[in-house]
Structure formats: C-alpha cells, structure tokens
Motif scaffolding. Structure first.
Motif, PDB file in Angstrom:
ATOM      1  N   LEU A  71      15.878   9.239  57.659  1.00  0.00           N
ATOM      2  CA  LEU A  71      16.374   8.012  58.291  1.00  0.00           C
ATOM      3  C   LEU A  71      15.916   6.778  57.534  1.00  0.00           C
ATOM      4  O   LEU A  71      16.672   5.811  57.374  1.00  0.00           O
ATOM      5  N   ARG A  72      14.672   6.785  57.049  1.00  0.00           N
ATOM      6  CA  ARG A  72      14.195   5.652  56.247  1.00  0.00           C
ATOM      7  C   ARG A  72      15.085   5.456  55.017  1.00  0.00           C
ATOM      8  O   ARG A  72      15.449   4.326  54.661  1.00  0.00           O
ATOM      9  N   VAL A  73      15.413   6.553  54.355  1.00  0.00           N
ATOM     10  CA  VAL A  73      16.268   6.472  53.171  1.00  0.00           C
ATOM     11  C   VAL A  73      17.639   5.920  53.558  1.00  0.00           C
ATOM     12  O   VAL A  73      18.182   5.035  52.886  1.00  0.00           O
ATOM     13  N   ALA A  74      18.208   6.426  54.640  1.00  0.00           N
ATOM     14  CA  ALA A  74      19.531   5.961  55.081  1.00  0.00           C
ATOM     15  C   ALA A  74      19.511   4.473  55.412  1.00  0.00           C
ATOM     16  O   ALA A  74      20.423   3.723  55.024  1.00  0.00           O
ATOM     17  N   ARG A  75      18.482   4.030  56.118  1.00  0.00           N
ATOM     18  CA  ARG A  75      18.395   2.622  56.499  1.00  0.00           C
ATOM     19  C   ARG A  75      18.253   1.713  55.267  1.00  0.00           C
ATOM     20  O   ARG A  75      18.880   0.651  55.181  1.00  0.00           O
ATOM     21  N   SER A  76      17.427   2.144  54.312  1.00  0.00           N
ATOM     22  CA  SER A  76      17.176   1.307  53.142  1.00  0.00           C
ATOM     23  C   SER A  76      18.365   1.279  52.180  1.00  0.00           C
ATOM     24  O   SER A  76      18.604   0.264  51.512  1.00  0.00           O
ATOM     25  N   PHE A  77      19.105   2.381  52.110  1.00  0.00           N
ATOM     26  CA  PHE A  77      20.207   2.454  51.150  1.00  0.00           C
ATOM     27  C   PHE A  77      21.560   2.116  51.754  1.00  0.00           C
ATOM     28  O   PHE A  77      22.543   1.982  51.006  1.00  0.00           O
ATOM     29  N   ALA A  78      21.650   1.945  53.057  1.00  0.00           N
ATOM     30  CA  ALA A  78      22.937   1.562  53.654  1.00  0.00           C
ATOM     31  C   ALA A  78      23.474   0.267  53.052  1.00  0.00           C
ATOM     32  O   ALA A  78      24.663   0.192  52.693  1.00  0.00           O
ATOM     33  N   PRO A  79      22.655  -0.785  52.902  1.00  0.00           N
ATOM     34  CA  PRO A  79      23.174  -2.012  52.281  1.00  0.00           C
ATOM     35  C   PRO A  79      23.578  -1.811  50.822  1.00  0.00           C
ATOM     36  O   PRO A  79      24.515  -2.452  50.342  1.00  0.00           O
TER      37      PRO A  79
END
Length: 233
Positions: A107-115
């Motif tokens: 989830l951390r990866v998804a949140r950081s790379f979504a933008p």
C-alpha cells in the motif's frame, strides 16, 4: 491496457525469484528501463536494469524511490515475506511483520507511486497475490494475501479516475527460494511472469496463473470447509 514495449517498470523484490523472472520478462518484451529493488541490491547484468534499494516497511525509503523514479509507467508490488507465523502460536512480532511487508508495504508503494503513474498517463499497478488469498491454512501469510487482495480491489476503484490499470495476480506455488521446503507441485517463475505480462497487455484486472488457483476461486462460492489447503509435512 498498457503497452510494455517502451515502458518504464518498477519491480519490488526484483532481484530474485518471481521478481527476477518479471524483470527478465519485461526486458524481453521491450521495456526501456526496469527499476529492480531489493533491501541490499546487487549489480545488474543489463544496462536497462537499475538496481535500487527499497525497504517497503520504511515510508521514507518508499517516498525516496518515488521521488527518484519519476518516469515509471508500470509498478509491480512483488516484495513479500513468508515467516513461521501460526496465528495462535507464533511470535506476534512475526505476524505484524508479515502484514507490514505484504499488505502495508504494498500500500505504501501504491500511495507513493499513484501520482507518478498519473503524471505518466495512468499506467498500471500490479499486485502479486496468491492462491492463499482464498485458501485457508497458511496462517498470517495467507491472511496477509487475503488483505492485499481486498486492498487491490479498492485501489482499482480509487485509481480508475486517473486511468491506472490495476491488476491482481493469483498463483499457486512457484519454484522459488521462499517455498523451497514445501513438498507441493510448483510452477516456473518464468511462466508466472509470462502470465502477468499477458494480463497487462490484454487489459485484464485479474490474472489466475494456474489450474490450482482457478479451482480455488471457483470454491469461493461453496462452503468454507472447501477452502482448506493441505501443505504436507
């Protein structure tokens, strides 16, 4: 669907096992660059591969990588751990570590790379689940993969407005170091990688890699007793 030819890819846990096979598969299909992460990355034999350090349990490490890899168009959440974590008897710290890596790390990866994905046209987010997302008997590991499946399904809705393809991948037991001690039939990491890339290119939201996984998904409509998996001893 997302084109792999010319893409820039991030594969967490990308230097061994399924992650290594994924990196190799992306390169064969024309990826321009692949960031392959590990906690302590080693050198790569291909100039298109950029080994990068990443600890998915460390928010600062994840954010630093997202700031560095601003050209990524495909993110593969592959990093994971398998600890001896029986729900009633294991050290609770091992249970927490399992969820911190397999669920919150992804989830951390998804949140950081979504933008980053949004800025690059939407791209794709791939989460590596397991047949154990649906099969009982794998203690904290299976529970963490079930949680990741749920997280992925919610991320698919939240990322839809920015045009990000979210792919959930389920598979049985691949022939990797992680499950080397399990006396069960295993599939080739290269076959797993091929199925994942086919799913991305075909625009799918879910990839069921093997027959065991397809059988287990069908069993979800039946009694819960039918979801138990025997691992052997």
């Amino acid at each position: 669907m997302v084109a792999i030819d010319g893409s820039v890819v991030l594969v967490t846990g990308g230097q061994r096992g399924i992650g290594k096979a994924l990196v190799e598969a992306f390169l064969r299909r024309g990826a321009a660059k692949v960031y392959a992460t590990a906690r302590k990355p080693g050198p790569a034999g291909d100039p298109r591969v950029e080994p990068v350090p990443l600890d998915v349990t460390d928010p600062g490490s994840v954010e630093a990588l997202a700031g560095r890899a601003r050209d990524v168009t495909v993110v593969v959440n592959n990093a994971g751990i398998l600890l001896p974590s029986a729900l009633l008897k294991a050290d609770m710290a091992d249970v927490l570590a399992t969820f911190d890596t397999n669920v919150f790390g992804a989830l951390r990866v998804a949140r950081s790379f979504a933008p980053v994905l949004a800025a690059n046209g939407g791209g794709a987010l791939v989460d590596m689940h397991s047949v154990l997302s649906w099969g009982a008997g794998a203690a904290a590991y299976g529970a963490s993969k079930a949680a990741l499946w749920s997280v992925t399904n919610s991320l698919r809705i939240e990322l839809a407005p920015q045009g990000t393809q979210v792919v959930g991948v389920h598979l049985g037991f691949a022939d990797t170091e992680m499950v080397a001690g399990l006396p069960v039939p295993k599939i080739s990491p290269a076959d797993v990688a091929g199925a994942v890339l086919d799913g991305i290119e075909d625009g799918r939201t879910e990839v069921l890699v093997d027959a065991l996984t397809r059988q287990m998904k069908e069993a979800l409509s039946g009694p819960v007793e039918g979801l138990s998996l025997a691992f052997g001893h």
